[in-house]
Design an enzyme around this catalytic site. Sequence first.
Site, mmCIF file in Angstrom:
data_model
loop_
_atom_site.group_PDB
_atom_site.id
_atom_site.type_symbol
_atom_site.label_atom_id
_atom_site.label_comp_id
_atom_site.label_asym_id
_atom_site.label_seq_id
_atom_site.Cartn_x
_atom_site.Cartn_y
_atom_site.Cartn_z
ATOM 1 N N SER A 1 -35.127 79.902 72.749
ATOM 2 C CA SER A 1 -35.405 80.490 73.880
ATOM 3 C C SER A 1 -34.105 80.586 74.720
ATOM 4 C CB SER A 1 -36.452 80.004 74.701
ATOM 5 O OG SER A 1 -36.045 78.516 75.184
ATOM 6 N N CYS A 2 -33.097 80.001 74.637
ATOM 7 C CA CYS A 2 -31.946 79.623 75.146
ATOM 8 C C CYS A 2 -30.549 80.585 74.791
ATOM 9 C CB CYS A 2 -31.487 78.409 75.439
ATOM 10 S SG CYS A 2 -32.778 77.322 76.524
ATOM 11 N N PHE A 3 -30.051 80.257 73.870
ATOM 12 C CA PHE A 3 -28.782 80.742 73.663
ATOM 13 C C PHE A 3 -28.865 82.395 73.158
ATOM 14 C CE2 PHE A 3 -27.002 76.776 71.245
ATOM 15 C CZ PHE A 3 -26.847 76.083 72.296
ATOM 16 N N LYS B 1 -30.797 84.663 74.397
ATOM 17 C CA LYS B 1 -30.992 85.091 75.750
ATOM 18 C C LYS B 1 -29.971 85.151 76.743
ATOM 19 C CE LYS B 1 -34.171 82.964 78.635
ATOM 20 N NZ LYS B 1 -33.366 82.804 79.654
ATOM 21 N N ASP B 2 -29.500 83.713 76.832
ATOM 22 C CA ASP B 2 -28.523 83.480 77.850
ATOM 23 C C ASP B 2 -27.299 84.212 77.688
ATOM 24 O OD1 ASP B 2 -30.462 81.965 78.945
ATOM 25 O OD2 ASP B 2 -29.557 79.998 78.607
#
Length: 455
Positions: free
Chosen positions: A278-280, A282-283
Amino acid sequence: MKISIIGTGYVGLVSGVCLAEKGHDVVCVDIDQAKVDRINGGHSPIHEKGLDDLLAKCCGVNFRATTDLRGAVLGSELSMIAVGTPFDGDEIDLQYIRAAARQIGEALKDKPSYHVVLVKSTVVPGTTNDVVLPLVEQASGKSAGPDFGVGMNPEFLREGEAVQDFLFPDRIVLGGSDDRALDVLEDLYQPFSGVDRLRTDPRTAEMIKYTANSLLATMISFSNEIGNLCASIPNVDVTEVMRGVHLDKRLSPILADGTRIKPSFTTYIEAGCGFGGSCFPKDVKALIAHGRKLGQEMSLLDSVVKVNLAQPANMLELLGSHYSQLKDVRVTVLGVAFKPGTDDIRESPALPVIQSLLDAGAHVTAYDPVAKEEAERHFGKGALAFADTLEGALQDADAVLLMTRWPEFEALPGIFAKAADPPLLVDGRRMIPRHLVPRYEGIGLCGNDKLRQPD
Protein backbone atom coordinates in the site's frame (compact mmCIF):
# COMPACT_ATOMS: atom_id res chain seq x y z
CA MET A 1 -2.51 11.53 27.45
CA LYS A 2 -6.01 11.06 26.04
CA ILE A 3 -5.85 10.39 22.30
CA SER A 4 -8.48 9.95 19.60
CA ILE A 5 -7.49 8.31 16.32
CA ILE A 6 -9.63 8.73 13.23
CA GLY A 7 -9.35 5.54 11.19
CA THR A 8 -8.86 1.90 12.22
CA GLY A 9 -6.93 0.72 9.22
CA TYR A 10 -3.39 -0.58 9.22
CA VAL A 11 -1.79 2.64 10.50
CA GLY A 12 -4.60 3.77 12.80
CA LEU A 13 -5.15 0.49 14.61
CA VAL A 14 -1.46 -0.33 15.05
CA SER A 15 -0.77 3.21 16.29
CA GLY A 16 -3.70 3.13 18.67
CA VAL A 17 -2.94 -0.23 20.24
CA CYS A 18 0.77 0.54 20.57
CA LEU A 19 0.15 3.96 22.13
CA ALA A 20 -2.18 2.25 24.61
CA GLU A 21 0.58 -0.25 25.36
CA LYS A 22 2.80 2.75 26.16
CA GLY A 23 0.28 3.99 28.73
CA HIS A 24 -1.91 6.45 26.83
CA ASP A 25 -5.72 6.37 26.90
CA VAL A 26 -6.76 5.75 23.28
CA VAL A 27 -10.06 5.63 21.39
CA CYS A 28 -10.11 4.71 17.69
CA VAL A 29 -12.92 5.95 15.47
CA ASP A 30 -14.44 4.18 12.46
CA ILE A 31 -17.74 4.51 10.59
CA ASP A 32 -18.11 0.71 10.29
CA GLN A 33 -20.02 -0.53 13.34
CA ALA A 34 -19.21 -4.18 12.60
CA LYS A 35 -15.50 -3.37 12.51
CA VAL A 36 -15.77 -1.39 15.74
CA ASP A 37 -17.55 -4.31 17.43
CA ARG A 38 -14.89 -6.72 16.25
CA ILE A 39 -12.10 -4.53 17.61
CA ASN A 40 -13.88 -4.05 20.93
CA GLY A 41 -14.20 -7.82 21.09
CA GLY A 42 -10.44 -8.07 21.02
CA HIS A 43 -10.13 -9.27 17.42
CA SER A 44 -7.99 -7.42 14.91
CA PRO A 45 -9.44 -7.01 11.38
CA ILE A 46 -5.91 -7.12 9.93
CA HIS A 47 -3.13 -9.69 10.12
CA GLU A 48 -0.14 -8.20 11.89
CA LYS A 49 2.29 -10.07 14.12
CA GLY A 50 1.73 -9.31 17.80
CA LEU A 51 -1.28 -7.07 17.25
CA ASP A 52 -3.93 -9.52 18.53
CA ASP A 53 -2.02 -10.06 21.78
CA LEU A 54 -1.65 -6.34 22.46
CA LEU A 55 -5.27 -5.69 21.52
CA ALA A 56 -6.49 -8.37 23.93
CA LYS A 57 -4.31 -6.87 26.65
CA CYS A 58 -5.44 -3.25 26.38
CA CYS A 59 -8.99 -3.56 24.99
CA GLY A 60 -11.50 -2.33 27.54
CA VAL A 61 -8.70 -1.05 29.78
CA ASN A 62 -7.15 1.97 28.08
CA PHE A 63 -8.18 1.27 24.50
CA ARG A 64 -11.54 1.09 22.75
CA ALA A 65 -13.15 1.70 19.38
CA THR A 66 -16.24 3.78 18.60
CA THR A 67 -18.28 5.28 15.78
CA ASP A 68 -18.75 8.50 17.80
CA LEU A 69 -16.11 10.85 16.38
CA ARG A 70 -17.45 13.91 18.17
CA GLY A 71 -17.36 12.23 21.57
CA ALA A 72 -13.89 10.86 20.92
CA VAL A 73 -12.52 14.30 19.98
CA LEU A 74 -14.16 16.10 22.90
CA GLY A 75 -12.79 13.50 25.30
CA SER A 76 -9.21 13.72 24.08
CA GLU A 77 -6.30 16.16 24.02
CA LEU A 78 -5.00 15.14 20.61
CA SER A 79 -6.73 13.78 17.51
CA MET A 80 -4.69 11.74 15.06
CA ILE A 81 -5.89 11.45 11.45
CA ALA A 82 -5.01 8.02 10.09
CA VAL A 83 -7.29 7.59 7.09
CA GLY A 84 -6.51 6.36 3.59
CA THR A 85 -4.97 8.56 0.90
CA PRO A 86 -5.37 6.57 -2.32
CA PHE A 87 -3.67 7.70 -5.52
CA ASP A 88 -5.95 8.19 -8.53
CA GLY A 89 -3.19 8.43 -11.14
CA ASP A 90 -2.98 12.21 -10.97
CA GLU A 91 -2.87 13.06 -7.29
CA ILE A 92 -3.59 11.58 -3.88
CA ASP A 93 -7.26 11.56 -2.96
CA LEU A 94 -7.76 13.76 0.10
CA GLN A 95 -11.49 13.23 0.52
CA TYR A 96 -11.04 11.22 3.74
CA ILE A 97 -8.47 13.68 5.10
CA ARG A 98 -10.82 16.58 4.36
CA ALA A 99 -13.81 14.81 5.93
CA ALA A 100 -11.84 14.00 9.09
CA ALA A 101 -10.55 17.58 9.38
CA ARG A 102 -14.06 19.01 9.01
CA GLN A 103 -15.56 16.63 11.57
CA ILE A 104 -12.78 17.30 14.06
CA GLY A 105 -13.33 21.01 13.56
CA GLU A 106 -17.07 20.66 14.13
CA ALA A 107 -16.38 18.91 17.43
CA LEU A 108 -13.85 21.53 18.49
CA LYS A 109 -16.54 24.24 18.31
CA ASP A 110 -17.69 23.10 21.72
CA LYS A 111 -14.30 22.40 23.28
CA PRO A 112 -12.87 25.23 25.37
CA SER A 113 -9.39 23.77 25.85
CA TYR A 114 -6.41 23.61 23.49
CA HIS A 115 -6.32 20.64 21.11
CA VAL A 116 -3.79 19.26 18.62
CA VAL A 117 -4.84 17.79 15.26
CA LEU A 118 -2.11 15.42 14.10
CA VAL A 119 -1.87 13.97 10.58
CA LYS A 120 -0.49 10.43 10.56
CA SER A 121 -1.61 9.57 7.02
CA THR A 122 0.94 9.91 4.24
CA VAL A 123 0.22 13.20 2.45
CA VAL A 124 2.17 15.37 0.01
CA PRO A 125 4.02 18.43 1.34
CA GLY A 126 1.66 21.27 2.19
CA THR A 127 -1.39 19.15 3.02
CA THR A 128 -1.32 19.67 6.79
CA ASN A 129 -0.87 23.45 6.63
CA ASP A 130 -2.84 24.21 3.47
CA VAL A 131 -5.70 21.71 3.69
CA VAL A 132 -6.18 20.38 7.22
CA LEU A 133 -5.47 23.60 9.15
CA PRO A 134 -7.90 25.87 7.23
CA LEU A 135 -10.63 23.21 7.26
CA VAL A 136 -10.38 22.85 11.03
CA GLU A 137 -10.42 26.65 11.41
CA GLN A 138 -13.45 26.98 9.15
CA ALA A 139 -15.45 24.20 10.83
CA SER A 140 -14.56 25.16 14.40
CA GLY A 141 -14.63 28.96 14.10
CA LYS A 142 -11.34 28.95 16.00
CA SER A 143 -7.81 30.02 15.13
CA ALA A 144 -4.73 27.86 14.74
CA GLY A 145 -2.16 28.84 17.33
CA PRO A 146 -4.11 30.12 20.34
CA ASP A 147 -7.02 27.64 20.09
CA PHE A 148 -5.53 24.56 18.47
CA GLY A 149 -2.37 23.29 16.82
CA VAL A 150 -1.71 21.04 13.88
CA GLY A 151 1.09 18.61 13.27
CA MET A 152 2.39 15.90 10.99
CA ASN A 153 3.95 12.71 12.36
CA PRO A 154 4.85 10.25 9.58
CA GLU A 155 4.86 6.52 10.24
CA PHE A 156 7.73 4.25 9.25
CA LEU A 157 6.03 0.89 9.76
CA ARG A 158 6.90 -2.24 7.83
CA GLU A 159 3.90 -4.47 7.32
CA GLY A 160 4.51 -7.71 9.15
CA GLU A 161 6.77 -5.89 11.64
CA ALA A 162 4.57 -2.88 12.37
CA VAL A 163 4.06 -3.51 16.10
CA GLN A 164 7.78 -3.96 16.68
CA ASP A 165 8.56 -0.91 14.55
CA PHE A 166 6.10 1.28 16.44
CA LEU A 167 7.15 0.18 19.91
CA PHE A 168 10.87 0.35 19.11
CA PRO A 169 11.25 3.06 16.46
CA ASP A 170 14.56 4.09 14.90
CA ARG A 171 13.39 7.74 14.66
CA ILE A 172 10.46 9.94 15.54
CA VAL A 173 9.71 12.83 13.19
CA LEU A 174 7.58 15.58 14.71
CA GLY A 175 6.30 18.30 12.39
CA GLY A 176 4.42 21.00 14.26
CA SER A 177 2.76 24.27 13.33
CA ASP A 178 4.43 26.01 16.27
CA ASP A 179 6.38 25.27 19.44
CA ARG A 180 3.25 24.70 21.50
CA ALA A 181 2.01 22.00 19.14
CA LEU A 182 5.49 20.46 19.02
CA ASP A 183 5.61 20.32 22.82
CA VAL A 184 2.34 18.35 22.85
CA LEU A 185 3.82 15.93 20.33
CA GLU A 186 6.86 15.57 22.57
CA ASP A 187 4.51 14.62 25.41
CA LEU A 188 2.84 12.06 23.15
CA TYR A 189 6.16 10.33 22.56
CA GLN A 190 7.60 10.88 26.05
CA PRO A 191 7.36 7.12 26.83
CA PHE A 192 9.71 6.40 23.90
CA SER A 193 13.02 7.16 25.59
CA GLY A 194 16.38 7.07 23.86
CA VAL A 195 14.95 7.49 20.34
CA ASP A 196 16.31 10.12 17.94
CA ARG A 197 13.75 12.87 17.45
CA LEU A 198 13.54 15.44 14.69
CA ARG A 199 11.48 18.55 15.45
CA THR A 200 10.55 20.28 12.24
CA ASP A 201 7.66 21.86 10.35
CA PRO A 202 4.78 19.86 8.80
CA ARG A 203 5.94 20.28 5.18
CA THR A 204 9.35 18.85 5.94
CA ALA A 205 7.83 15.97 7.91
CA GLU A 206 5.56 15.18 4.96
CA MET A 207 8.51 15.23 2.57
CA ILE A 208 10.62 12.99 4.81
CA LYS A 209 8.04 10.22 4.56
CA TYR A 210 7.86 10.31 0.77
CA THR A 211 11.62 10.54 0.44
CA ALA A 212 12.20 7.55 2.72
CA ASN A 213 9.82 5.30 0.79
CA SER A 214 11.08 6.49 -2.58
CA LEU A 215 14.67 5.72 -1.59
CA LEU A 216 13.82 2.13 -0.65
CA ALA A 217 11.75 1.65 -3.82
CA THR A 218 14.66 3.00 -5.87
CA MET A 219 17.04 0.52 -4.28
CA ILE A 220 14.72 -2.36 -5.19
CA SER A 221 14.28 -1.27 -8.81
CA PHE A 222 18.02 -0.68 -9.13
CA SER A 223 18.67 -4.24 -7.94
CA ASN A 224 16.05 -5.60 -10.33
CA GLU A 225 17.56 -3.75 -13.27
CA ILE A 226 20.97 -5.21 -12.39
CA GLY A 227 19.32 -8.63 -12.11
CA ASN A 228 17.79 -8.28 -15.55
CA LEU A 229 21.23 -7.48 -16.97
CA CYS A 230 22.79 -10.44 -15.15
CA ALA A 231 20.17 -12.69 -16.74
CA SER A 232 21.66 -11.76 -20.13
CA ILE A 233 25.29 -12.44 -19.21
CA PRO A 234 26.54 -16.06 -19.17
CA ASN A 235 27.97 -17.32 -15.89
CA VAL A 236 26.69 -14.35 -13.87
CA ASP A 237 24.18 -14.78 -11.06
CA VAL A 238 22.71 -11.64 -9.48
CA THR A 239 22.69 -13.25 -6.02
CA GLU A 240 26.47 -13.64 -6.14
CA VAL A 241 26.88 -10.15 -7.58
CA MET A 242 24.85 -8.63 -4.75
CA ARG A 243 26.66 -10.74 -2.18
CA GLY A 244 29.87 -9.10 -3.33
CA VAL A 245 28.29 -5.65 -3.28
CA HIS A 246 26.96 -6.16 0.25
CA LEU A 247 30.49 -6.86 1.52
CA ASP A 248 31.31 -3.19 1.05
CA LYS A 249 31.97 -2.02 4.62
CA ARG A 250 29.84 1.05 3.99
CA LEU A 251 26.88 -1.31 3.52
CA SER A 252 27.83 -3.96 6.09
CA PRO A 253 30.21 -2.36 8.60
CA ILE A 254 32.98 -4.33 10.30
CA LEU A 255 33.35 -3.81 14.05
CA ALA A 256 36.67 -3.50 15.81
CA ASP A 257 36.53 -7.17 16.83
CA GLY A 258 36.11 -8.22 13.21
CA THR A 259 32.38 -8.92 13.43
CA ARG A 260 30.49 -7.85 10.33
CA ILE A 261 27.06 -6.28 10.73
CA LYS A 262 24.48 -6.87 8.02
CA PRO A 263 21.90 -4.07 8.24
CA SER A 264 18.35 -5.04 7.35
CA PHE A 265 18.19 -2.41 4.61
CA THR A 266 20.48 -4.57 2.45
CA THR A 267 17.45 -6.78 1.77
CA TYR A 268 16.32 -3.95 -0.49
CA ILE A 269 19.44 -4.48 -2.59
CA GLU A 270 18.35 -7.92 -3.78
CA ALA A 271 16.73 -8.76 -7.09
CA GLY A 272 13.22 -10.18 -7.23
CA CYS A 273 9.89 -10.05 -9.01
CA GLY A 274 9.01 -6.52 -7.90
CA PHE A 275 7.68 -4.55 -4.95
CA GLY A 276 4.07 -4.01 -3.98
CA GLY A 277 1.97 -3.06 -0.99
CA SER A 278 0.00 0.00 0.00
CA CYS A 279 2.99 2.33 0.31
CA PHE A 280 5.85 2.08 -2.17
CA PRO A 281 3.90 2.05 -5.47
CA LYS A 282 1.42 4.70 -4.34
CA ASP A 283 3.94 6.98 -2.68
CA VAL A 284 6.45 6.98 -5.52
CA LYS A 285 3.73 7.72 -8.08
CA ALA A 286 2.28 10.45 -5.87
CA LEU A 287 5.67 12.12 -5.46
CA ILE A 288 6.21 12.02 -9.24
CA ALA A 289 2.82 13.64 -9.81
CA HIS A 290 3.45 16.25 -7.10
CA GLY A 291 6.82 17.11 -8.64
CA ARG A 292 5.28 17.58 -12.07
CA LYS A 293 2.67 19.94 -10.67
CA LEU A 294 5.53 22.03 -9.36
CA GLY A 295 7.33 21.90 -12.70
CA GLN A 296 9.91 19.36 -11.55
CA GLU A 297 10.24 16.22 -13.65
CA MET A 298 11.09 13.17 -11.56
CA SER A 299 12.88 11.12 -14.21
CA LEU A 300 14.66 8.77 -11.80
CA LEU A 301 11.47 7.89 -9.94
CA ASP A 302 9.68 7.48 -13.28
CA SER A 303 12.22 4.78 -14.09
CA VAL A 304 11.74 3.17 -10.68
CA VAL A 305 8.03 2.73 -11.42
CA LYS A 306 8.67 1.54 -14.98
CA VAL A 307 11.13 -1.14 -13.89
CA ASN A 308 8.80 -2.35 -11.16
CA LEU A 309 5.76 -2.58 -13.42
CA ALA A 310 7.69 -4.73 -15.89
CA GLN A 311 9.27 -7.04 -13.32
CA PRO A 312 6.43 -9.57 -12.79
CA ALA A 313 6.41 -10.33 -16.54
CA ASN A 314 9.88 -11.85 -16.10
CA MET A 315 8.28 -14.68 -14.17
CA LEU A 316 6.03 -15.48 -17.10
CA GLU A 317 8.93 -15.23 -19.52
CA LEU A 318 10.98 -17.71 -17.47
CA LEU A 319 8.01 -20.07 -17.31
CA GLY A 320 7.38 -19.63 -21.03
CA SER A 321 10.92 -20.74 -21.87
CA HIS A 322 9.79 -24.24 -20.87
CA TYR A 323 6.32 -24.25 -22.44
CA SER A 324 5.36 -23.16 -25.93
CA GLN A 325 1.89 -22.37 -24.61
CA LEU A 326 0.39 -22.43 -21.10
CA LYS A 327 -3.07 -23.78 -21.82
CA ASP A 328 -3.83 -26.63 -19.41
CA VAL A 329 -0.40 -26.37 -17.76
CA ARG A 330 -0.80 -26.91 -14.01
CA VAL A 331 0.88 -23.94 -12.33
CA THR A 332 1.15 -23.37 -8.59
CA VAL A 333 1.74 -19.82 -7.35
CA LEU A 334 3.34 -19.66 -3.92
CA GLY A 335 2.55 -16.41 -2.16
CA VAL A 336 -0.10 -13.82 -2.98
CA ALA A 337 0.66 -11.26 -0.26
CA PHE A 338 3.10 -8.61 -1.44
CA LYS A 339 5.53 -9.61 1.34
CA PRO A 340 5.69 -12.16 4.17
CA GLY A 341 4.08 -11.40 7.51
CA THR A 342 0.93 -9.75 6.13
CA ASP A 343 -2.31 -10.58 4.34
CA ASP A 344 -2.04 -7.38 2.28
CA ILE A 345 -2.19 -8.16 -1.45
CA ARG A 346 -2.39 -4.57 -2.69
CA GLU A 347 -0.11 -4.05 -5.71
CA SER A 348 1.35 -7.53 -5.15
CA PRO A 349 3.36 -8.75 -8.18
CA ALA A 350 1.53 -12.05 -7.80
CA LEU A 351 -1.74 -10.47 -8.96
CA PRO A 352 -0.77 -9.70 -12.60
CA VAL A 353 1.11 -13.01 -12.81
CA ILE A 354 -1.93 -15.00 -11.71
CA GLN A 355 -4.23 -13.06 -14.02
CA SER A 356 -1.91 -13.64 -16.99
CA LEU A 357 -1.80 -17.35 -16.23
CA LEU A 358 -5.60 -17.51 -16.07
CA ASP A 359 -5.89 -15.57 -19.32
CA ALA A 360 -3.50 -18.05 -20.96
CA GLY A 361 -5.68 -20.98 -19.93
CA ALA A 362 -3.37 -22.43 -17.27
CA HIS A 363 -4.81 -24.41 -14.36
CA VAL A 364 -3.75 -22.22 -11.44
CA THR A 365 -3.47 -23.19 -7.79
CA ALA A 366 -2.42 -20.56 -5.27
CA TYR A 367 -1.16 -20.93 -1.73
CA ASP A 368 -0.48 -18.23 0.84
CA PRO A 369 -0.31 -18.86 4.61
CA VAL A 370 -2.51 -15.88 5.52
CA ALA A 371 -3.75 -14.06 2.40
CA LYS A 372 -6.20 -16.67 1.05
CA GLU A 373 -9.34 -14.67 1.93
CA GLU A 374 -7.97 -11.47 0.42
CA ALA A 375 -6.94 -13.30 -2.75
CA GLU A 376 -10.34 -14.99 -3.09
CA ARG A 377 -12.01 -11.61 -2.68
CA HIS A 378 -9.80 -10.14 -5.42
CA PHE A 379 -10.15 -12.90 -8.02
CA GLY A 380 -13.58 -14.20 -7.03
CA LYS A 381 -14.36 -17.68 -5.81
CA GLY A 382 -13.88 -20.33 -8.44
CA ALA A 383 -11.49 -18.33 -10.63
CA LEU A 384 -8.59 -20.43 -9.40
CA ALA A 385 -7.94 -23.11 -6.82
CA PHE A 386 -6.61 -22.24 -3.37
CA ALA A 387 -4.67 -24.84 -1.43
CA ASP A 388 -4.71 -25.01 2.36
CA THR A 389 -1.20 -26.47 2.72
CA LEU A 390 2.10 -26.17 0.93
CA GLU A 391 2.18 -29.88 0.17
CA GLY A 392 -1.36 -29.74 -1.20
CA ALA A 393 -0.44 -26.81 -3.43
CA LEU A 394 2.45 -28.73 -4.97
CA GLN A 395 0.50 -31.87 -5.71
CA ASP A 396 0.38 -32.60 -9.47
CA ALA A 397 1.99 -29.23 -10.31
CA ASP A 398 3.92 -28.96 -13.59
CA ALA A 399 5.52 -25.68 -12.52
CA VAL A 400 5.79 -23.63 -9.34
CA LEU A 401 6.18 -19.85 -9.23
CA LEU A 402 7.58 -18.56 -5.92
CA MET A 403 6.31 -14.99 -5.50
CA THR A 404 6.55 -14.23 -1.76
CA ARG A 405 9.40 -14.94 0.64
CA TRP A 406 7.38 -16.86 3.24
CA PRO A 407 9.80 -18.80 5.52
CA GLU A 408 7.92 -22.07 5.10
CA PHE A 409 8.83 -22.11 1.40
CA GLU A 410 12.38 -22.96 2.46
CA ALA A 411 11.07 -26.54 2.70
CA LEU A 412 10.67 -26.78 -1.09
CA PRO A 413 13.93 -28.66 -1.82
CA GLY A 414 13.02 -31.39 0.68
CA ILE A 415 9.52 -31.74 -0.76
CA PHE A 416 10.84 -31.80 -4.32
CA ALA A 417 13.38 -34.47 -3.38
CA LYS A 418 10.55 -36.84 -2.46
CA ALA A 419 8.66 -36.29 -5.73
CA ALA A 420 8.99 -38.83 -8.54
CA ASP A 421 8.73 -36.05 -11.11
CA PRO A 422 9.58 -32.69 -9.46
CA PRO A 423 8.00 -29.61 -11.01
CA LEU A 424 9.88 -26.69 -12.49
CA LEU A 425 10.60 -24.01 -9.89
CA VAL A 426 10.61 -20.37 -11.02
CA ASP A 427 12.06 -18.50 -8.06
CA GLY A 428 10.92 -14.87 -8.05
CA ARG A 429 12.68 -14.11 -4.77
CA ARG A 430 15.90 -16.10 -5.25
CA MET A 431 15.04 -17.78 -1.98
CA ILE A 432 16.00 -21.36 -2.86
CA PRO A 433 19.62 -22.31 -3.67
CA ARG A 434 19.46 -23.29 -7.33
CA HIS A 435 21.60 -26.42 -6.96
CA LEU A 436 19.06 -27.92 -4.51
CA VAL A 437 16.29 -28.09 -7.11
CA PRO A 438 16.42 -30.32 -10.23
CA ARG A 439 14.61 -27.89 -12.56
CA TYR A 440 15.24 -24.27 -11.67
CA GLU A 441 14.71 -20.82 -13.12
CA GLY A 442 15.37 -17.64 -11.18
CA ILE A 443 15.28 -13.88 -11.50
CA GLY A 444 18.73 -12.55 -12.41
CA LEU A 445 20.17 -15.89 -13.51
CA CYS A 446 21.44 -16.46 -17.05
CA GLY A 447 19.62 -19.23 -18.91
CA ASN A 448 22.71 -21.36 -19.52
CA ASP A 449 23.86 -21.09 -15.91
CA LYS A 450 21.07 -22.73 -13.95
CA LEU A 451 22.89 -25.87 -12.95
CA ARG A 452 26.30 -24.38 -12.14
CA GLN A 453 27.34 -25.17 -8.59
CA PRO A 454 27.92 -22.13 -6.38
CA ASP A 455 31.51 -21.09 -5.84
